[in-house]
Design a protein around this motif. Structure first.
Motif, PDB file in Angstrom:
ATOM      1  N   LYS A 105       5.356   5.153  -7.796  1.00 44.12           N
ATOM      2  CA  LYS A 105       4.568   3.901  -8.067  1.00 44.12           C
ATOM      3  C   LYS A 105       4.438   3.127  -7.056  1.00 44.12           C
ATOM      4  O   LYS A 105       5.384   2.993  -5.862  1.00 44.12           O
ATOM      5  CB  LYS A 105       5.327   3.375  -9.103  1.00 44.12           C
ATOM      6  CG  LYS A 105       5.326   3.698 -10.452  1.00 44.12           C
ATOM      7  CD  LYS A 105       5.420   2.881 -11.617  1.00 44.12           C
ATOM      8  CE  LYS A 105       5.851   3.601 -13.033  1.00 44.12           C
ATOM      9  NZ  LYS A 105       4.848   4.500 -13.377  1.00 44.12           N
ATOM     10  N   LEU A 106       3.445   2.347  -6.974  1.00 44.52           N
ATOM     11  CA  LEU A 106       3.035   1.366  -5.968  1.00 44.52           C
ATOM     12  C   LEU A 106       3.790   0.035  -6.414  1.00 44.52           C
ATOM     13  O   LEU A 106       3.930  -0.262  -7.629  1.00 44.52           O
ATOM     14  CB  LEU A 106       1.732   1.029  -5.955  1.00 44.52           C
ATOM     15  CG  LEU A 106       0.905   2.141  -5.220  1.00 44.52           C
ATOM     16  CD1 LEU A 106      -0.633   1.786  -5.316  1.00 44.52           C
ATOM     17  CD2 LEU A 106       1.074   2.279  -3.880  1.00 44.52           C
ATOM     18  N   SER A 110       0.942  -1.288  -0.080  1.00 47.77           N
ATOM     19  CA  SER A 110      -0.051   0.138   0.068  1.00 47.77           C
ATOM     20  C   SER A 110       0.953   1.379   0.071  1.00 47.77           C
ATOM     21  O   SER A 110       0.427   2.498  -0.076  1.00 47.77           O
ATOM     22  CB  SER A 110      -0.966   0.087   1.259  1.00 47.77           C
ATOM     23  OG  SER A 110      -0.299  -0.057   2.257  1.00 47.77           O
ATOM     24  N   MET A 111       2.100   1.125   0.201  1.00 45.89           N
ATOM     25  CA  MET A 111       3.150   2.311  -0.002  1.00 45.89           C
ATOM     26  C   MET A 111       3.681   2.553  -1.206  1.00 45.89           C
ATOM     27  O   MET A 111       4.135   1.364  -1.849  1.00 45.89           O
ATOM     28  CB  MET A 111       4.129   1.950   1.070  1.00 45.89           C
ATOM     29  CG  MET A 111       3.838   2.223   2.706  1.00 45.89           C
ATOM     30  SD  MET A 111       5.315   2.201   3.547  1.00 45.89           S
ATOM     31  CE  MET A 111       4.568   1.902   5.032  1.00 45.89           C
ATOM     32  N   ASN A 112       4.043   3.733  -1.890  1.00 46.88           N
ATOM     33  CA  ASN A 112       4.799   3.753  -2.969  1.00 46.88           C
ATOM     34  C   ASN A 112       6.330   3.551  -2.558  1.00 46.88           C
ATOM     35  O   ASN A 112       6.658   3.192  -1.501  1.00 46.88           O
ATOM     36  CB  ASN A 112       4.526   5.240  -3.526  1.00 46.88           C
ATOM     37  CG  ASN A 112       4.877   6.392  -2.602  1.00 46.88           C
ATOM     38  OD1 ASN A 112       6.087   6.253  -1.872  1.00 46.88           O
ATOM     39  ND2 ASN A 112       4.257   7.399  -2.710  1.00 46.88           N
ATOM     40  N   LEU A 113       6.975   3.359  -3.823  1.00 48.01           N
ATOM     41  CA  LEU A 113       8.390   3.007  -3.643  1.00 48.01           C
ATOM     42  C   LEU A 113       9.169   3.950  -2.714  1.00 48.01           C
ATOM     43  O   LEU A 113       9.935   3.575  -1.880  1.00 48.01           O
ATOM     44  CB  LEU A 113       9.107   2.797  -5.026  1.00 48.01           C
ATOM     45  CG  LEU A 113       8.324   2.030  -6.083  1.00 48.01           C
ATOM     46  CD1 LEU A 113       9.262   1.883  -7.078  1.00 48.01           C
ATOM     47  CD2 LEU A 113       8.110   0.589  -5.285  1.00 48.01           C
ATOM     48  N   PHE A 114       8.870   5.135  -2.771  1.00 49.58           N
ATOM     49  CA  PHE A 114       9.615   6.111  -1.869  1.00 49.58           C
ATOM     50  C   PHE A 114       9.312   5.846  -0.318  1.00 49.58           C
ATOM     51  O   PHE A 114      10.346   5.898   0.269  1.00 49.58           O
ATOM     52  CB  PHE A 114       8.997   7.778  -2.112  1.00 49.58           C
ATOM     53  CG  PHE A 114       9.977   8.602  -1.577  1.00 49.58           C
ATOM     54  CD1 PHE A 114      10.960   9.352  -1.862  1.00 49.58           C
ATOM     55  CD2 PHE A 114       9.479   8.959  -0.239  1.00 49.58           C
ATOM     56  CE1 PHE A 114      11.740  10.099  -1.146  1.00 49.58           C
ATOM     57  CE2 PHE A 114      10.267   9.771   0.741  1.00 49.58           C
ATOM     58  CZ  PHE A 114      11.343  10.463   0.095  1.00 49.58           C
TER      59      PHE A 114
END
Ligand SMILES: Nc1ncnc2c1ncn2[C@@H]1O[C@H](COP(=O)(O)OP(=O)(O)OP(=O)(O)O)[C@@H](O)[C@H]1O
Length: 319
Positions: free
Chosen positions: A136-137, A95-99
């Motif tokens: 992105k996810l 549920s978290m983006n790559l960052f």
């Protein structure tokens, strides 16, 4: 300059099932080692034991003077900060983006400001070739990109030891070649000690400084790459050259009838030993040695054609 990991007489069982016993080896500081073994021989269990996620039954794991097999939880917590781990599937939070995935360890384990965190994360994303994909996810990117994102996250705490579980699983040969080169470049750049678990024979033949083989509940051999690639010990020669002839069968060990049927067959000759991959910016590898040096020092004649430039890989080796 990385950190040495010294494993002494390590044994691990689950209940009455012995996984491996009496494993002793040293991962030299700053070098790349690969651990091989048929499926189910406990390679992942070995990685998890090194980082203290699993407790061995007996033996020691010495890192900077601390035995992490027996130390207190508080010391283990400190030693764990030396590790970066890349799990098989990247182990990203979906549920978290790559960052945010990459920032997670920094937010959890450091008191760095958000602007410092941003700088570190962007730097690591750039190193693994993912600049621009921060928002992105994990579900929106390819398996290869997910592995690289997992690698960026493993790097944010500047690890001294990197444990990497099957980086090539699910990757095509071209992506595997890219990620192998990335490991070589990273190793030269950050000097960390690498342990890579893989099934890929081409990677094993060209990436590491040292190779280990777990087989039949023990460590069959561990040592410099040239030592294993020139070995005629049946289990080692069979596994490293992806052959069917030899003691290893479909379900681990062959039975007496299968071995008797093979008695007349010779092991195929060893293929030439390829050169190691080199860092792409021309700097030396952390564990750089002259091609053929180990064989010369030990009076071993390598297979004909070994160490030639631009040689193709072993015919039996699968990419
Ligand atoms: N937490 C656990 N509890 C009980 N048994 C376990 C546990 N973790 C692993 N095992 C067992 O240990 C054995 C070795 O597993 P492991 O995943 O380390 O093998 P592997 O060599 O990494 O296999 P592969 O190459 O297929 O990934 C297996 O029989 C597995 O079922």
């Amino acid at each position: 300059m990385g950190v040495e990991v010294k494993v002494e007489n390590l044994t691990k069982s689950f209940g009455s099932q012995l996984i491996w016993g009496d494993v002793s080896l040293t991962l030299p500081a700053g070098e790349i080692s690969v651990m091989l073994g048929p499926s189910g021989t406990g390679k992942s269990v070995f990685l998890k034991s090194l980082i203290g996620l699993l407790k061995p039954d007996e033996g020691h794991i010495w890192i900077e003077g601390v035995d992490i097999a027996t130390c207190k939880e508080k010391d283990l917590y400190e030693i764990r900060k030396l590790f970066g781990v890349l799990f098989q599937d990247g182990a990203m939070f979906g549920s978290m983006n790559l960052f945010d995935n990459c920032a997670f360890p920094l937010r959890e384990h450091t008191r760095k400001s958000e602007s410092e965190i941003r700088q570190i994360v962007m730097d690591k994303m750039d190193i693994v070739g993912l600049a621009g994909a921060e928002m992105k996810l994990p579900g929106e990117i390819s398996g290869g990109m997910r592995k690289r994102a997992g690698l960026a996250r493993a790097l944010v705490l500047e690890p001294e030891i990197l444990l990497i579980d099957e980086p090539d699983s699910g990757l095509d040969p071209v992506r595997t070649a890219y990620i192998n080169q990335l490991f070589i470049d990273l190793n030269a750049q950050i000097d960390a000690t690498f342990l890579i678990v893989t099934h890929d024979i081409n990677s094993t033949r060209t990436v590491p400084d040292n190779i280990g083989l777990l087989y039949h509940k023990h460590l069959a051999m561990f040592g410099p790459r040239e030592m294993l690639l020139s070995s005629t010990e049946p289990v080692v020669a069979q596994f490293l050259n992806a052959q069917r002839v030899g003691p290893i069968g479909m379900s681990e060990e062959k039975d007496a009838a299968e071995l008797a049927a093979e008695a007349e067959l010779d092991m195929p000759p060893l293929p030439p030993i390829p050169r190691q991959l080199e860092p792409s910016d021309g700097r030396p590898r952390a564990g750089q040695r002259e091609p053929g040096a180990w064989c010369r020092e030990h009076g071993i004649t390598p297979p004909p054609g070994s160490f030639e430039e631009n040689m193709s890989l072993a015919p039996g080796a699968t990419a």
